[in-house]
Write a protein that holds these residues in place. Structure first.
Motif, mmCIF file in Angstrom:
data_model
loop_
_atom_site.group_PDB
_atom_site.id
_atom_site.type_symbol
_atom_site.label_atom_id
_atom_site.label_comp_id
_atom_site.label_asym_id
_atom_site.label_seq_id
_atom_site.Cartn_x
_atom_site.Cartn_y
_atom_site.Cartn_z
ATOM 1 N N ALA A 43 45.102 -59.536 36.631
ATOM 2 C CA ALA A 43 44.360 -58.523 35.882
ATOM 3 C C ALA A 43 43.049 -58.179 36.593
ATOM 4 O O ALA A 43 42.634 -57.009 36.631
ATOM 5 C CB ALA A 43 44.085 -59.026 34.471
ATOM 6 N N ALA A 44 42.401 -59.206 37.158
ATOM 7 C CA ALA A 44 41.132 -58.971 37.858
ATOM 8 C C ALA A 44 41.340 -58.089 39.078
ATOM 9 O O ALA A 44 40.544 -57.176 39.359
ATOM 10 C CB ALA A 44 40.500 -60.305 38.262
ATOM 11 N N VAL A 49 37.529 -55.934 34.094
ATOM 12 C CA VAL A 49 36.231 -56.598 34.171
ATOM 13 C C VAL A 49 36.235 -57.920 33.395
ATOM 14 O O VAL A 49 35.717 -58.939 33.851
ATOM 15 C CB VAL A 49 35.127 -55.666 33.649
ATOM 16 N N GLU A 50 36.811 -57.890 32.208
ATOM 17 C CA GLU A 50 36.843 -59.121 31.408
ATOM 18 C C GLU A 50 37.618 -60.210 32.130
ATOM 19 O O GLU A 50 37.226 -61.381 32.116
ATOM 20 C CB GLU A 50 37.481 -58.845 30.048
ATOM 21 N N ALA A 51 38.749 -59.840 32.775
ATOM 22 C CA ALA A 51 39.537 -60.817 33.522
ATOM 23 C C ALA A 51 38.721 -61.382 34.686
ATOM 24 O O ALA A 51 38.797 -62.585 34.989
ATOM 25 C CB ALA A 51 40.823 -60.186 34.034
ATOM 26 N N GLY A 56 36.274 -65.955 36.954
ATOM 27 C CA GLY A 56 35.091 -66.573 37.578
ATOM 28 C C GLY A 56 34.658 -67.812 36.820
ATOM 29 O O GLY A 56 34.298 -68.838 37.415
ATOM 30 N N ALA A 57 34.684 -67.761 35.470
ATOM 31 C CA ALA A 57 34.311 -68.913 34.656
ATOM 32 C C ALA A 57 35.275 -70.076 34.859
ATOM 33 O O ALA A 57 34.854 -71.236 34.940
ATOM 34 C CB ALA A 57 34.272 -68.514 33.178
ATOM 35 N N HIS A 71 34.034 -62.980 41.978
ATOM 36 C CA HIS A 71 34.534 -62.471 40.698
ATOM 37 C C HIS A 71 33.393 -62.302 39.699
ATOM 38 O O HIS A 71 33.333 -61.292 38.971
ATOM 39 C CB HIS A 71 35.591 -63.416 40.129
ATOM 40 N N LEU A 72 32.469 -63.271 39.664
ATOM 41 C CA LEU A 72 31.339 -63.176 38.737
ATOM 42 C C LEU A 72 30.406 -62.034 39.127
ATOM 43 O O LEU A 72 29.903 -61.310 38.268
ATOM 44 C CB LEU A 72 30.574 -64.505 38.695
ATOM 45 N N ARG A 73 30.195 -61.846 40.436
ATOM 46 C CA ARG A 73 29.316 -60.758 40.874
ATOM 47 C C ARG A 73 29.936 -59.396 40.529
ATOM 48 O O ARG A 73 29.238 -58.472 40.099
ATOM 49 C CB ARG A 73 29.044 -60.859 42.370
ATOM 50 N N ALA A 74 31.257 -59.310 40.719
ATOM 51 C CA ALA A 74 31.931 -58.039 40.429
ATOM 52 C C ALA A 74 31.849 -57.718 38.938
ATOM 53 O O ALA A 74 31.568 -56.579 38.537
ATOM 54 C CB ALA A 74 33.386 -58.106 40.889
#
Length: 603
Positions: A43-44, A49-51, A56-57, A71-74
Motif C-alpha cells: 500500500a505504501a 500515506v497512512e500505510a 515506518g512505525a 517511509h516516515l519522512r515520506a
C-alpha cells in the motif's frame, strides 16, 4: 488518521526514546506480522500515506531505523502527524535531539499528544521548564497519560504538590502505574501530615491506588500494599503481595516476607528470603539473619551478618554486635560496638552503653548516655535515669523521669509513680498510675491497687436473716490477678478472703502456694487453718517454717503447742524466740508464758 499518532507511538516506558524488548512471538504471530508488513508495504509503494506511516512505525519498533526513516519522512511530508512524531523518535535515537524536537513540534501543533509529551520532555532535559510545562500541559489536557505524569513530576519538582497531585490522579486514572504509585505515596504523606502520625492508617483511596499500581506490576506498590494488609491483620493476602514484589527484585519485600514467615513459625523459609534480601543489600534482612543464627548459637555466622548489616548502612548491626559480645561476656568489644551505634544516634545502644558503664562503676560516664537515649525517646533509658536519681536520694528528679517513662507505657515506671503518689497521699493519682501498671502486667501494681480499693470498700451487706452476702468486688479481682502471677502477699490475701467466706479448700490452696514460695504469713495462716481442721501436727510444721523465717506469732503458737504436750523445755525455747520476734502484744504474752514454763521447770 487522528488516532494513528497514539497507536503508532511505541514507547509506554518513562523514557520515550527507549524501545521495550518484545516478547517471543507465539505460533503464527510472526507469520501474521510478516503478512501485515507486506500488505502495508504494497500500500505504501502505491502511495498510501497512512500505510507509509504504519510501515515506518513497524520498522521502527523492530529497530530497523534505516528501513523506517524513508517511509516516515515520506508520510511526514504528506502531513501525517503520527509519522512526524515517530520520525522525531527515530532521530532522537540516532542522536539528533534538536532535529527530533523540530518534528515533534510539527506533530504537536497538528494535535499529536504523544509528540507534545515528547517535546515537553525534551525541553525539560534542556532546562527550559516554562516550555516543558506548556507542551506537557498540552499533552495532559488532551488525555495523554504519559503527558499527565510528566507534568505532575515537573510540578512536584517545583514544590507545587496540589497541582502535581491533580495530574498524578489524571495519569493514574488512565492506567499509568507509576502515576498510581506516586499518587498513593502523595496521599500517604498528606494523611501523615494531617494526623501528625507517620504510621497513620492509609485511607481507602490510598490503598486503591497502591492496589492498581501493584496489579500492573509495580513492585514498590506491591510492597506498600503488603504492609497495609499486614498492619490490618490480613496476613495471607499481604504475603502474596510481598511475594510478588520480592520475585520482581524488591529486597524490602523479601525481608518483610521473611518476617511474616518467621512469625508463622516457618524460620527455614524466612531465612531463604532474608538471605535473598541481604544479598541485595538490605541491612534489616542481614540483621534478621544474624539474630536467627545467634538464637541457634552460631555466633560466628551471626557476627558476619551483623557486620554485613553495618556495611549496608544499618546501624542496628553495630548494636546487635554489642549485644552478641555482651552475651558472651566480652565487655570490651561490647562497649566498642555500643559506642559506635550510640554515636550514630541509636538510642537503645546509648541505653545499653550506659548500663554497661554503670555496672563497671562509672556512674559519671553512664548518666550522659542515659540522658541522650532518653531524650531520643528511649523509654527504658528514662526509667533507668529515674533509678539513678532515686539511688542518690534525688526523689523529685527520679519522679520526673519515672513519669516520663510511665507516660510512654513503661509498666515499672508507672508502678514507681503510683507508689510515690501513695506516699504523698494523692490516692486518686496513685490509683490511675497503679491501674496502668497493673494493666501492663505488674503483679506488685495489681496488689497495691487492690489494697487501695480494699481500704475504701464498704462493709458487706447482710440479707434478711442477718448473714453476710458476699459480692465479688474489684479489689478481689486485682488480688487474684496478682496472686496468679505469683505475688505472695496477694496469695495470702486471697486465701484470707476465701477463708472469710468459708471456702477452706480454696484458702488452704492459696496459703500453701504462698508458703511454699517463702511467705511466712502464708505458712502461719496455713497452720491456723490446719489447726482449726484438727491437723495440729501438720500445722506445727508450717508454724515452724514461719517462725524460722521470723514470724513471732508462729513462734508463740509453737510454744503453746509444746507446753500443752508437756514438752516444757521446747515450749520455753519457742516462747523465748517469740518474745524476741514480737510484735509488742506477742512479746508480752510470750514473756508471761516463758516465765510460767521456767517456774514449772524449776519447781
Amino acid at each position: 488518521m487522528d488516532g494513528m499518532g497514539d497507536k503508532a507511538t511505541l514507547f509506554e516506558t518513562g523514557r520515550f526514546v527507549q524501545s521495550s524488548p518484545r516478547e517471543e512471538p507465539r505460533d503464527g504471530e510472526a507469520d501474521d506480522e510478516a503478512a501485515e508488513e507486506l500488505r502495508q508495504r504494497i500500500a505504501a509503494e502505491a502511495g498510501d500515506v497512512e500505510a507509509m506511516s504504519v510501515l515506518g512505525a513497524m520498522l521502527l519498533r523492530r529497530g530497523d531505523l534505516d528501513g523506517a526513516e524513508p517511509h516516515l519522512r515520506a508520510a511526514t511530508a504528506a502531513g501525517d502527524r503520527a509519522a512526524a512524531n515517530n520520525l522525531g523518535v527515530l532521530l532522537h535515537q540516532r542522536g539528533y535531539p534538536d532535529e527530533a524536537a523540530g518534528w515533534w513540534r510539527i506533530a504537536a501543533v497538528a494535535g499529536s499528544t504523544a509528540a507534545a509529551h515528547a517535546l515537553g520532555r525534551h525541553h525539560r532535559e534542556r532546562g527550559d521548564e516554562p516550555a516543558a510545562e506548556y507542551w506537557l500541559r498540552q499533552s495532559a489536557e488532551q488525555g495523554h497519560a504519559l503527558g499527565a505524569y510528566a507534568l505532575a513530576d515537573l510540578l512536584e519538582h517545583r514544590g507545587d504538590t496540589d497541582r502535581a497531585e491533580r495530574w498524578l490522579r489524571a495519569a493514574a486514572e488512565r492506567g499509568h502505574r507509576e502515576g498510581a504509585y506516586r499518587l498513593a505515596r502523595a496521599l500517604d504523606r498528606r494523611a501523615a501530615r494531617e494526623s501528625g502520625d507517620d504510621g497513620a492508617e492509609p485511607v481507602g483511596e490510598t490503598e486503591q491506588w497502591y492496589r492498581q499500581a501493584a496489579a500492573r506490576g509495580h513492585r514498590r506498590a506491591a510492597l506498600h500494599l503488603g504492609a497495609i494488609l499486614e498492619k490490618r491483620g490480613e496476613l495471607k493476602e499481604a504475603g502474596r503481595w510481598y511475594l510478588t514484589s520480592a520475585k520482581d527484585g524488591e529486597a524490602r519485600a523479601a525481608c518483610a516476607l521473611g518476617f511474616l514467615l518467621r512469625d508463622a513459625g516457618d524460620s527455614e523459609n524466612a531465612a531463604v528470603w532474608w538471605l535473598r534480601a541481604a544479598q541485595d543489600g538490605d541491612g534489616n534482612a542481614a540483621n534478621a539473619l544474624g539474630a536467627l543464627h545467634a538464637e541457634r548459637g552460631e555466633t560466628q555466622t551471626a557476627e558476619r551478618w551483623y557486620r554485613a548489616a553495618m556495611d549496608a548502612g544499618d546501624i542496628n548491626g553495630a548494636y546487635n554486635l554489642g549485644l552478641l559480645c555482651a552475651d558472651q561476656g566480652r565487655t570490651g568489644p561490647a562497649e566498642q560496638w555500643y559506642r559506635r551505634a550510640a554515636y550514630a544516634g541509636h538510642r537503645e545502644a546509648a541505653n545499653a552503653l550506659a548500663i554497661l558503664l554503670l555496672r563497671a562503676g562509672d556512674e559519671t560516664g553512664a548518666e550522659p548516655w542515659f540522658s541522650k537515649a532518653a531524650e531520643a525517646g528511649s523509654v527504658d533509658a528514662a526509667f533507668n535515669l529515674g533509678i539513678l536519681h532515686a539511688g542518690r536520694g534525688e526523689e523529685q528528679a527520679a519522679l520526673s523521669w519515672y513519669e516520663r517513662a510511665a507516660a510512654a507505657g513503661h509498666t515499672e515506671a508507672a508502678l514507681q509513680v503510683g507508689m510515690a503518689r501513695l506516699r504523698d497521699g494523692e490516692e486518686g493519682e496513685a490509683e490511675r498510675f497503679l491501674r496502668c501498671a497493673a494493666g501492663g502486667g505488674s503483679a506488685e501494681a495489681a496488689y497495691r491497687l487492690a489494697t487501695v480499693l480494699d481500704a475504701r470498700r464498704p462493709p458487706e451487706p447482710a440479707h434478711e436473716l442477718g448473714e453476710p452476702v458476699h459480692l465479688r468486688s474489684e479489689c478481689e479481682e486485682w488480688y487474684e490477678r496478682a496472686a496468679t502471677q505469683g505475688h505472695r502477699r496477694a496469695q495470702v490475701r486471697v486465701g484470707m478472703l476465701a477463708a472469710a467466706r468459708g471456702d477452706v479448700v480454696e484458702a488452704a490452696r492459696w496459703y500453701r502456694e504462698a508458703a511454699e514460695a517463702g511467705s511466712r504469713n502464708g505458712a502461719f495462716n496455713l497452720g491456723l487453718l490446719l489447726a482449726r481442721e484438727g491437723s495440729e501436727p501438720e500445722a506445727a510444721v508450717w508454724w515452724t517454717r514461719a517462725a524460722d523465717a521470723g514470724h513471732g506469732r508462729a513462734a508463740l503458737r509453737l510454744a503453746l503447742v509444746y507446753a500443752r504436750r508437756g514438752e516444757l523445755a521446747e515450749g520455753q525455747r519457742w516462747a523465748d524466740r517469740a518474745a524476741v520476734l514480737g510484735p509488742a502484744a506477742v512479746t508480752e504474752r510470750a514473756t508471761r508464758l516463758r516465765d510460767a514454763l521456767r517456774e514449772e521447770l524449776s519447781a
